[in-house]
Design an enzyme around this catalytic site. Structure first.
Site, PDB file in Angstrom:
ATOM      1  N   CYS A 132       0.839  -1.205   0.000  1.00  0.00           N
ATOM      2  CA  CYS A 132       0.000   0.000   0.000  1.00  0.00           C
ATOM      3  C   CYS A 132       0.872   1.254   0.000  1.00  0.00           C
ATOM      4  O   CYS A 132       1.395   1.652   1.049  1.00  0.00           O
ATOM      5  CB  CYS A 132      -0.935   0.000   1.207  1.00  0.00           C
ATOM      6  SG  CYS A 132      -2.030   1.441   1.276  1.00  0.00           S
ATOM      7  N   CYS A 135      -0.502   4.098   2.132  1.00  0.00           N
ATOM      8  CA  CYS A 135      -0.314   3.906   3.570  1.00  0.00           C
ATOM      9  C   CYS A 135       1.123   4.194   4.001  1.00  0.00           C
ATOM     10  O   CYS A 135       1.361   4.800   5.051  1.00  0.00           O
ATOM     11  CB  CYS A 135      -0.662   2.471   3.963  1.00  0.00           C
ATOM     12  SG  CYS A 135      -2.265   1.878   3.385  1.00  0.00           S
ATOM     13  N   ASP A 136       2.092   3.751   3.200  1.00  0.00           N
ATOM     14  CA  ASP A 136       3.477   3.722   3.663  1.00  0.00           C
ATOM     15  C   ASP A 136       4.441   4.610   2.892  1.00  0.00           C
ATOM     16  O   ASP A 136       5.620   4.677   3.232  1.00  0.00           O
ATOM     17  CB  ASP A 136       3.998   2.270   3.614  1.00  0.00           C
ATOM     18  CG  ASP A 136       3.176   1.338   4.500  1.00  0.00           C
ATOM     19  OD1 ASP A 136       2.700   1.800   5.556  1.00  0.00           O
ATOM     20  OD2 ASP A 136       3.014   0.158   4.144  1.00  0.00           O
TER      21      ASP A 136
END
Length: 321
Positions: A132, A135-136
């Site tokens: 992701c 997300c990261d």
């Protein structure tokens, strides 16, 4: 015999459990083989509202579970092997628990990111390997990263990562991309994106603490090399966890559950879907939690209007069936 059963314990399922438990619906939550969902495979979560300094993914899920338990949600460990949604009282066969009968059902079984199935991959999830970028990506500011994939999602994530990374290398096992022309053009016009086409990933390389590179094979020459990188993002798609439904719930061609616009209602009254199992676009913890709230409210309203009053007759019908 239960009012409502929730399948799945990611952000969607746990949010639904919190709301329904507070409404005295006594929800039963069935945990699958990965309690907590995909967030248990991540490290720090910085984009979930309310946590100024971020929170570890497993800790966030543990907090949500404890909150649901505090209000009376009951958790059971098991794996649903079969469902019968043909009657008003839904029957679930759960490995380790036997048959469970419920008036309403919330499906929050999520979607599983497809992985490369190569050495070094599993042990480096959360230590430099991610599925992701949204997300990261923030954690790779000024660093060099690799995106594995050739579809629209890979191109989109590669462009997104250039906001943070100093260089993004797209690795794809073919010499042609599957992405749409407009997505390819955007990636090719981005000066921070480099290309590693016609190369097959062989192994994720790490030093025991974090990822350091990706071993690939040049499909044209057969030569192997290690592409050094600080992080690897796998973007080869997701598989919604809906196979156990055996076609009883309407899905799209990939398997994502179709819900009525603006609701979490499926094609079967009393069955609701929330989280990534019905979301192939956003796939964020906060959006999953939002749909979990919606599913709980939808289920509560459904039960108010369609509650089974004569359980003895219903049980007889179930037993005869």
């Amino acid at each position: 015999m239960h009012k409502v059963v929730i399948l799945g314990t990611g952000p969607a399922g746990l949010t639904a459990a919190i709301y329904l438990a507070r409404a005295n619906m006594n929800p039963i939550v069935i945990e699958g083989n990965q309690p907590g969902g995909q967030l248990t495979l991540t490290t720090e979560v910085e984009n979930f509202p309310g946590f100024i300094d971020g929170i570890m993914g497993p800790d966030l899920m543990d907090n949500m579970r404890k909150q649901a338990e505090r209000f009376g949600a009951e958790f059971k460990r098991g794996w649903v092997t079969d469902v019968d949604l043909s009657q008003k009282s839904f029957k679930l066969n759960v490995n380790g628990l036997g048959e469970i009968v419920t008036e309403s059902l919330i499906l929050s079984t999520g979607a599983s990111a497809k992985l490369l199935q190569i050495p070094g991959e599993q042990e480096n999830i959360g230590s430099g390997l991610s599925t992701c970028a949204t997300c990261d990506g923030f954690f790779y500011r000024g660093k060099k990263v690799i995106i594995v994939g050739g579809g629209d999602s890979a191109m989109e994530e590669a462009n997104f990562l250039t906001k943070f990374a100093s260089e993004v290398i797209i690795v794809h096992r073919r010499d042609e991309l599957r992405a749409s022309k407009i997505m390819q053009d955007r990636a090719k016009q981005n000066s921070k994106i480099a290309w590693g086409l016609n190369k097959t990933p062989l192994e994720v390389i790490g030093n025991g603490i974090k990822v350091t590179g990706l071993k690939v094979k040049n499909n044209e020459t057969g030569e192997e090399e290690i592409i050094e990188a600080d992080g690897i993002f796998v973007a080869i798609g997701h598989t919604p966890n809906t196979a156990f439904l055996n076609g009883q719930i309407e899905t799209d061609e990939v398997g994502y559950i179709q819900v009525k616009p603006g609701t979490t209602e499926t094609n079967i009254p009393g069955v609701f879907a929330c989280g990534d199992v019905q979301d192939n676009k956003y796939r964020q913890a906060i959006t999953a939690a939002g749909t979990g709230c919606m599913a709980a409210l939808d289920a509560e309203r459904y039960l108010e209007n369609h509650a089974i009053t004569d359980w003895s007759q219903t049980l007889n019908e179930v037993n005869e069936g």
